[in-house]
Enzyme design. Structure first.
Site, PDB file in Angstrom:
ATOM      1  N   ASP A 185       0.846  -1.200   0.000  1.00 45.82           N
ATOM      2  CA  ASP A 185       0.000   0.000   0.000  1.00 45.82           C
ATOM      3  C   ASP A 185       0.877   1.243   0.000  1.00 45.82           C
ATOM      4  OD1 ASP A 185      -2.133  -1.732   0.458  1.00 45.82           O
ATOM      5  OD2 ASP A 185      -2.044  -1.445   2.627  1.00 45.82           O
TER       6      ASP A 185
HETATM    7  N1  URA Z   1      -0.918  -5.979   3.936  1.00 53.07           N
HETATM    8  C1  URA Z   1      -1.418  -4.736   3.964  1.00 53.07           C
HETATM    9  O1  URA Z   1      -2.420  -4.483   4.620  1.00 53.07           O
HETATM   10  N2  URA Z   1      -0.798  -3.762   3.273  1.00 53.07           N
HETATM   11  C2  URA Z   1       0.313  -3.976   2.565  1.00 53.07           C
HETATM   12  O2  URA Z   1       0.839  -3.053   1.960  1.00 53.07           O
HETATM   13  C3  URA Z   1       0.831  -5.278   2.541  1.00 53.07           C
HETATM   14  C4  URA Z   1       0.191  -6.258   3.233  1.00 53.07           C
END
Ligand code: URA
Length: 242
Positions: A104
């Site tokens: 993310d």
């Molecule tokens: N899980 C998440 O919630 N975000 C990420 O970026 C990677 C794994």
């Protein structure tokens, strides 16, 4: 190895996958003299691929990079909103290196990028289930029940996820850092699992992917994987051993 044409065009730096799909749909791509259609596959080592009447230029130098992604950077190669992308952190003449999975925008940590189509396919295929370890900074207390909930099968957005391996990595006066290891790579998986367990995530960092860690790679920088590491990744995905 046969791969989707749009993926080949993207790996060879012709265009993004989306633009490549448009080029194919517009009939501007030919494979062995025949107009290609959307959904067609080809083998760049065995087939003659032309784009706009020109043969595909030479195979790019194979490259797999381990990036220490900072927060605030998007995990795509171009962003319609003009935000900083992972591509901006790598030398421009390295061409298109596709991120292996996603982190993310607010997540930091270990991200692989590669133009090795076979490796990309192996690493992102759900059946390989390579271990991904995250450190999760949690505000306040972490009830034992929450850790237990994440260590058991959970249902996230209506679909079951495999249990995570959860332990306390660090304990502060008013905060915790949990180590959470998962095998799948669903969108926002760790954040959603924490939310389901009633935990508020302050910061999320991927610290390990199989045998690869961030050791020696400062925040925002990268290193190329060594041939033995690439070989090990290929083997490990084959043996399901990481
Ligand atoms: N899980 C998440 O919630 N975000 C990420 O970026 C990677 C794994």
């Amino acid at each position: 190895m046969k791969q989707r044409l749009q993926k080949i065009l993207s790996m060879y730096g012709v265009a993004s996958r989306r633009t490549a799909e448009r080029l194919i749909a517009e009939g501007r791509v030919k494979v062995n003299g025949q107009k290609a259609r959307l959904g067609d596959s080809a083998d760049p080592d065995a087939d003659d691929i032309e784009v706009g009447g020109r043969p595909l230029a030479g195979r790019p130098e194979p490259r797999t990079v381990l990036l220490h992604k900072p927060r605030g950077v998007v995990c795509t190669l171009s962003d319609e909103k003009g935000r900083r992308t992972v591509r901006d952190l790598l030398p421009p003449d390295w061409g298109r290196l596709a991120p292996v999975g996603r982190l993310d925008i607010g997540t930091e940590g270990l991200l692989l990028l590669t133009n090795d189509g076979a490796l990309h396919q192996k690493l992102t295929h759900p059946s390989h289930g390579i271990e991904k370890e995250y450190h999760v900074w949690i505000e306040g207390d972490v009830p034992v029940a929450a850790v237990k909930a994440m260590s058991l099968p959970m249902v996230i957005e209506g679909r079951p996820v495999q249990p995570a391996r959860v332990s306390v990595a660090r304990r502060g006066a008013a905060s915790f850092v949990l180590s959470v290891t998962i095998h799948e790579g669903r969108h926002h998986q760790v954040r959603l699992m924490c939310a389901e367990a009633g935990l508020a995530v302050n910061r999320l960092k991927r610290v390990r992917l199989g045998f690869l860690t961030l050791e020696g790679v400062p925040y925002g920088s990268y290193r190329e994987l060594k041939p033995f590491e690439i070989k090990r990744l290929h083997q490990a995905t084959h043996d399901h051993a990481i």
